[in-house]
Design an enzyme around this catalytic site. Sequence first.
Site, PDB file in Angstrom:
ATOM      1  N   THR A   1       0.847  -1.194   0.000  1.00 47.52           N
ATOM      2  CA  THR A   1       0.000   0.000   0.000  1.00 47.52           C
ATOM      3  C   THR A   1       0.881   1.242   0.000  1.00 47.52           C
ATOM      4  O   THR A   1       2.048   1.201   0.368  1.00 47.52           O
ATOM      5  CB  THR A   1      -0.954   0.020   1.206  1.00 47.52           C
ATOM      6  OG1 THR A   1      -0.203   0.222   2.416  1.00 47.52           O
ATOM      7  CG2 THR A   1      -1.743  -1.274   1.301  1.00 47.52           C
TER       8      THR A   1
ATOM      9  N   ALA B   1       1.930   2.778  -2.652  1.00 50.44           N
ATOM     10  CA  ALA B   1       2.989   2.310  -3.553  1.00 50.44           C
ATOM     11  C   ALA B   1       3.495   3.349  -4.538  1.00 50.44           C
ATOM     12  O   ALA B   1       4.450   3.087  -5.259  1.00 50.44           O
ATOM     13  CB  ALA B   1       2.485   1.090  -4.332  1.00 50.44           C
TER      14      ALA B   1
ATOM     15  N   SER C   1       4.761   6.430  -3.956  1.00 50.45           N
ATOM     16  CA  SER C   1       5.659   7.468  -3.458  1.00 50.45           C
ATOM     17  C   SER C   1       6.554   6.909  -2.359  1.00 50.45           C
ATOM     18  O   SER C   1       6.185   5.948  -1.668  1.00 50.45           O
ATOM     19  CB  SER C   1       4.836   8.643  -2.898  1.00 50.45           C
ATOM     20  OG  SER C   1       5.677   9.670  -2.411  1.00 50.45           O
ATOM     21  N   GLY C   2       7.740   7.496  -2.218  1.00 52.57           N
ATOM     22  CA  GLY C   2       8.587   7.232  -1.069  1.00 52.57           C
ATOM     23  C   GLY C   2       8.945   5.786  -0.845  1.00 52.57           C
ATOM     24  O   GLY C   2       9.366   5.066  -1.761  1.00 52.57           O
TER      25      GLY C   2
ATOM     26  N   GLY D   1       7.084   3.171  -0.211  1.00 57.07           N
ATOM     27  CA  GLY D   1       6.277   2.223  -0.968  1.00 57.07           C
ATOM     28  C   GLY D   1       6.755   2.064  -2.389  1.00 57.07           C
ATOM     29  O   GLY D   1       6.823   0.952  -2.922  1.00 57.07           O
TER      30      GLY D   1
ATOM     31  N   TYR E   1       0.890  12.422  14.580  1.00 57.21           N
ATOM     32  CA  TYR E   1       1.607  11.391  13.826  1.00 57.21           C
ATOM     33  C   TYR E   1       2.263  10.408  14.791  1.00 57.21           C
ATOM     34  O   TYR E   1       2.169   9.190  14.610  1.00 57.21           O
ATOM     35  CB  TYR E   1       2.652  12.044  12.921  1.00 57.21           C
ATOM     36  CG  TYR E   1       3.492  11.052  12.151  1.00 57.21           C
ATOM     37  CD1 TYR E   1       3.020  10.488  10.965  1.00 57.21           C
ATOM     38  CD2 TYR E   1       4.765  10.684  12.600  1.00 57.21           C
ATOM     39  CE1 TYR E   1       3.787   9.576  10.254  1.00 57.21           C
ATOM     40  CE2 TYR E   1       5.537   9.773  11.885  1.00 57.21           C
ATOM     41  CZ  TYR E   1       5.041   9.220  10.722  1.00 57.21           C
ATOM     42  OH  TYR E   1       5.805   8.310  10.033  1.00 57.21           O
TER      43      TYR E   1
END
Length: 339
Positions: free
Chosen positions: A16, A18, A20-21, A23, A159
């Site tokens: 999940t 997926a 960006s970054g 993922g 966060y």
Amino acid sequence: MSVKLRKINEQVMVITGATSGIGLSTARMAAERGASLVLAARADAALEELVTELRARGTDVIAVTADVGKIEDVERIGDAAIREFGRIDTWVNNAGISIFGRIEDISPEDHHRLFQTNFWGVVNGSLEAVKRMKLRGGGALINLGSELSDHGIPLQGMYAASKHAVKGFTDSLRMELEKEGAPMSVTLVKPSGIDTMFAVHAKNYMDKEPKLPSPVYAPELVADAILYAAQHPKRDVFVGGAAKMNSSGARFLPRAFDKYVTATMFKGQKSDAPADPGRRDALHKPDHTRELRERQGIYQTHERSPYTTAQLRSKQITTALLGGGALLAAFALSRRTAR
């Protein structure tokens, strides 16, 4: 019971977040190593572009546009994986988002949206993975926590709270699965600051543009740790020696560590640039203009982590020694701060 996991080139893997970054790094690395992939994210156009890229390299891959905060969307991910491949071997709950600002300043709507993605997204994905995997030979469930699963931080309070919740949920689920003898490995990955689009995608309530405090590590280090845990049962994995040091400091010297974080993290999370009044973020919907990027391009990103390498691939005694060194470093740091 002993859990046997397939090699990456034999696996069907769900990822999940997926596009960006972490993922995206994990998807590309898993594709290079021969995995079949089920990729999920909210950005449908970016997903399709990524699928086209990976299929051109010979990867067997499908995409599911999904918001992990919605149970029905996560069920569609599981349905698609079983329909296409007949099983799931590893499920990676990676999707996440942050907000920079004082807790009191942030709207309840934004607080709730963050938890919907970061916590309930992990819950939804984990329960779907268990349902699909437990009776089909088992496999690996890998949840992305954070070094903030173990300590708090100002200006990213919700966060940190969501990552604490992910840790509590993951640990509890692991014990329940172990009690019933389910053939599943459950891993919590706890990265340090990572050079991704994290700060760019976050919503900002501060008077300055947000940034990640040093040290910052490469996303490929997290991807490699995820793929290692997909093949070798691991309980917890810290990515970056700073993550272990901070966790140790918060555990063994909590008050001194609080003072250190208070003294450094208000300034350390603010850049020199004034807050952009037209700033986009990805809290409530994807920012399509900033997808398919693994890195923001942070100066002096650490491309290696000897601690993480030793933790994953060396004997336990080496890891213990490194953990002890991290604790001593945290103690020394707290002493300097207290002066």
